[in-house]
Design a protein around this motif. Structure first.
Motif, PDB file in Angstrom:
ATOM      1  N   GLY A 146       8.441 -14.159  17.232  1.00 61.54           N
ATOM      2  CA  GLY A 146       8.535 -15.439  17.723  1.00 61.54           C
ATOM      3  C   GLY A 146       7.680 -15.234  19.218  1.00 61.54           C
ATOM      4  N   SER A 147       8.161 -14.497  19.814  1.00 57.05           N
ATOM      5  CA  SER A 147       7.864 -14.163  21.502  1.00 57.05           C
ATOM      6  C   SER A 147       6.309 -13.409  21.240  1.00 57.05           C
ATOM      7  CB  SER A 147       8.581 -13.153  21.913  1.00 57.05           C
ATOM      8  OG  SER A 147      10.029 -13.712  22.181  1.00 57.05           O
ATOM      9  N   LEU A 148       6.084 -12.680  20.190  1.00 56.53           N
ATOM     10  CA  LEU A 148       4.833 -12.016  20.083  1.00 56.53           C
ATOM     11  C   LEU A 148       3.881 -12.783  19.171  1.00 56.53           C
ATOM     12  CD1 LEU A 148       6.055  -8.557  19.940  1.00 56.53           C
ATOM     13  CD2 LEU A 148       5.375  -9.521  21.953  1.00 56.53           C
ATOM     14  N   SER A 149       3.949 -14.100  18.814  1.00 53.41           N
ATOM     15  CA  SER A 149       3.151 -14.773  18.005  1.00 53.41           C
ATOM     16  C   SER A 149       1.482 -14.863  18.368  1.00 53.41           C
ATOM     17  CB  SER A 149       3.626 -16.188  17.849  1.00 53.41           C
ATOM     18  OG  SER A 149       3.584 -16.940  19.024  1.00 53.41           O
ATOM     19  N   ALA A 150       1.195 -14.595  19.752  1.00 57.99           N
ATOM     20  CA  ALA A 150      -0.163 -14.541  19.948  1.00 57.99           C
ATOM     21  C   ALA A 150      -0.889 -13.110  19.280  1.00 57.99           C
ATOM     22  CB  ALA A 150      -0.256 -14.639  21.515  1.00 57.99           C
ATOM     23  N   PHE A 151      -0.136 -12.271  18.665  1.00 55.20           N
ATOM     24  CA  PHE A 151      -0.555 -10.995  18.413  1.00 55.20           C
ATOM     25  C   PHE A 151      -0.068 -10.967  16.790  1.00 55.20           C
ATOM     26  CE2 PHE A 151       0.583 -10.587  22.783  1.00 55.20           C
ATOM     27  CZ  PHE A 151      -0.504  -9.968  23.113  1.00 55.20           C
ATOM     28  N   ARG A 152      -0.951 -10.160  16.104  1.00 51.45           N
ATOM     29  CA  ARG A 152      -0.848  -9.607  14.667  1.00 51.45           C
ATOM     30  C   ARG A 152      -0.263  -8.231  14.878  1.00 51.45           C
ATOM     31  NH1 ARG A 152      -5.667  -8.783  12.043  1.00 51.45           N
ATOM     32  NH2 ARG A 152      -5.513  -6.692  12.398  1.00 51.45           N
ATOM     33  N   LEU A 153       0.838  -8.111  14.314  1.00 50.10           N
ATOM     34  CA  LEU A 153       1.511  -6.690  14.481  1.00 50.10           C
ATOM     35  C   LEU A 153       1.132  -5.771  13.167  1.00 50.10           C
ATOM     36  CD1 LEU A 153       4.959  -7.358  15.878  1.00 50.10           C
ATOM     37  CD2 LEU A 153       2.921  -6.748  17.280  1.00 50.10           C
ATOM     38  N   ASP A 154       0.395  -5.009  13.333  1.00 53.33           N
ATOM     39  CA  ASP A 154       0.022  -4.051  11.928  1.00 53.33           C
ATOM     40  C   ASP A 154       0.826  -2.851  12.134  1.00 53.33           C
ATOM     41  OD1 ASP A 154      -1.984  -5.919  11.344  1.00 53.33           O
ATOM     42  OD2 ASP A 154      -3.573  -4.716  12.550  1.00 53.33           O
ATOM     43  N   ASN A 176      13.961  -0.154  12.795  1.00 55.61           N
ATOM     44  CA  ASN A 176      14.067  -0.973  11.546  1.00 55.61           C
ATOM     45  C   ASN A 176      13.389  -2.040  11.355  1.00 55.61           C
ATOM     46  OD1 ASN A 176      15.958   1.371  11.532  1.00 55.61           O
ATOM     47  ND2 ASN A 176      17.854  -0.002  11.375  1.00 55.61           N
ATOM     48  N   ASP A 177      13.809  -3.077  11.290  1.00 54.88           N
ATOM     49  CA  ASP A 177      12.923  -4.230  10.599  1.00 54.88           C
ATOM     50  C   ASP A 177      12.630  -5.049  12.271  1.00 54.88           C
ATOM     51  OD1 ASP A 177      13.168  -4.031   7.956  1.00 54.88           O
ATOM     52  OD2 ASP A 177      15.078  -4.818   7.889  1.00 54.88           O
ATOM     53  N   LEU A 178      11.648  -5.873  11.951  1.00 54.91           N
ATOM     54  CA  LEU A 178      11.281  -6.712  13.024  1.00 54.91           C
ATOM     55  C   LEU A 178      12.188  -7.825  13.313  1.00 54.91           C
ATOM     56  CD1 LEU A 178       7.310  -6.701  12.703  1.00 54.91           C
ATOM     57  CD2 LEU A 178       8.651  -5.646  14.250  1.00 54.91           C
ATOM     58  N   ASP A 179      12.697  -8.209  14.328  1.00 54.01           N
ATOM     59  CA  ASP A 179      13.477  -9.262  14.704  1.00 54.01           C
ATOM     60  C   ASP A 179      12.544 -10.524  14.524  1.00 54.01           C
ATOM     61  OD1 ASP A 179      14.849 -11.041  16.861  1.00 54.01           O
ATOM     62  OD2 ASP A 179      16.428  -9.565  16.396  1.00 54.01           O
ATOM     63  N   GLN A 180      13.315 -11.713  14.210  1.00 59.22           N
ATOM     64  CA  GLN A 180      12.593 -12.917  14.215  1.00 59.22           C
ATOM     65  C   GLN A 180      12.185 -13.338  15.716  1.00 59.22           C
ATOM     66  OE1 GLN A 180      10.979 -14.305  11.564  1.00 59.22           O
ATOM     67  NE2 GLN A 180      11.639 -12.341  10.645  1.00 59.22           N
ATOM     68  N   ASP A 181      13.317 -13.143  16.532  1.00 55.54           N
ATOM     69  CA  ASP A 181      13.144 -13.453  18.022  1.00 55.54           C
ATOM     70  C   ASP A 181      11.920 -12.862  18.517  1.00 55.54           C
ATOM     71  OD1 ASP A 181      15.200 -15.282  17.859  1.00 55.54           O
ATOM     72  OD2 ASP A 181      16.424 -13.682  18.535  1.00 55.54           O
ATOM     73  N   VAL A 225      -2.708  -6.948  17.784  1.00 56.09           N
ATOM     74  CA  VAL A 225      -3.821  -7.173  17.836  1.00 56.09           C
ATOM     75  C   VAL A 225      -3.794  -8.685  18.213  1.00 56.09           C
ATOM     76  CG1 VAL A 225      -5.736  -7.685  16.565  1.00 56.09           C
ATOM     77  CG2 VAL A 225      -4.648  -5.671  15.873  1.00 56.09           C
ATOM     78  N   PRO A 226      -4.406  -8.982  19.281  1.00 56.67           N
ATOM     79  CA  PRO A 226      -4.651 -10.526  19.611  1.00 56.67           C
ATOM     80  C   PRO A 226      -5.083 -11.393  18.373  1.00 56.67           C
ATOM     81  CG  PRO A 226      -5.217  -9.060  21.303  1.00 56.67           C
ATOM     82  CD  PRO A 226      -5.338  -8.369  20.295  1.00 56.67           C
ATOM     83  N   VAL A 227      -4.389 -12.314  18.215  1.00 60.07           N
ATOM     84  CA  VAL A 227      -4.703 -13.233  17.063  1.00 60.07           C
ATOM     85  C   VAL A 227      -6.066 -13.938  17.126  1.00 60.07           C
ATOM     86  CG1 VAL A 227      -4.155 -15.398  15.861  1.00 60.07           C
ATOM     87  CG2 VAL A 227      -2.283 -13.891  16.595  1.00 60.07           C
ATOM     88  N   LYS A 228      -6.573 -14.150  18.367  1.00 61.39           N
ATOM     89  CA  LYS A 228      -7.958 -14.637  18.460  1.00 61.39           C
ATOM     90  C   LYS A 228      -8.842 -13.619  18.260  1.00 61.39           C
ATOM     91  CE  LYS A 228      -6.700 -17.933  22.175  1.00 61.39           C
ATOM     92  NZ  LYS A 228      -7.032 -18.563  23.561  1.00 61.39           N
ATOM     93  N   GLU A 229      -8.741 -12.421  18.542  1.00 60.84           N
ATOM     94  CA  GLU A 229      -9.604 -11.231  18.019  1.00 60.84           C
ATOM     95  C   GLU A 229      -9.591 -11.284  16.589  1.00 60.84           C
ATOM     96  OE1 GLU A 229      -9.050  -7.754  20.246  1.00 60.84           O
ATOM     97  OE2 GLU A 229      -9.280  -8.532  22.171  1.00 60.84           O
ATOM     98  N   ALA A 230      -8.401 -11.178  15.952  1.00 61.97           N
ATOM     99  CA  ALA A 230      -8.354 -11.046  14.601  1.00 61.97           C
ATOM    100  C   ALA A 230      -9.245 -12.101  13.633  1.00 61.97           C
ATOM    101  CB  ALA A 230      -6.765 -10.854  14.199  1.00 61.97           C
TER     102      ALA A 230
END
Length: 77
Positions: free
Chosen positions: A40-48, A32-37, A70-75
């Motif tokens: 937060g834990s995956l903030s180093a990534f962009r989730l597409d 279903n929806d992405l959990d805010q926790d 996608v790692p945020v630095k690569e994005a």
């Protein structure tokens, strides 16, 4: 079972953020929806969002969604 290694934060005492940075997974599967926790834990990534499937007749878990991580630095390149 399928031979695909996975990281499941529900079965570990390790921090999900540290595991994700160490193993650098390419995909995230969620209900279903992405959990805010989780976000937060995956903030180093962009989730597409790649695809979503209706899989069960249950309001709590009826939509299985696959995200590319996608790692945020690569994005930013």
């Amino acid at each position: 079972m399928m031979g695909v290694p996975s990281i499941n934060d529900g079965y570990s005492s390790e921090d999900l953020r540290q595991k994700a940075l160490f193993y650098r997974p390419g995909w995230y599967v969620g209900w279903n929806d992405l959990d805010q926790d989780i976000l937060g834990s995956l903030s180093a990534f962009r989730l597409d969002k790649v695809v979503a499937f209706r899989v069960f007749d249950n309001d709590q878990r009826d939509l299985l969604t696959l995200y590319r991580m996608v790692p945020v630095k690569e994005a930013l390149r």
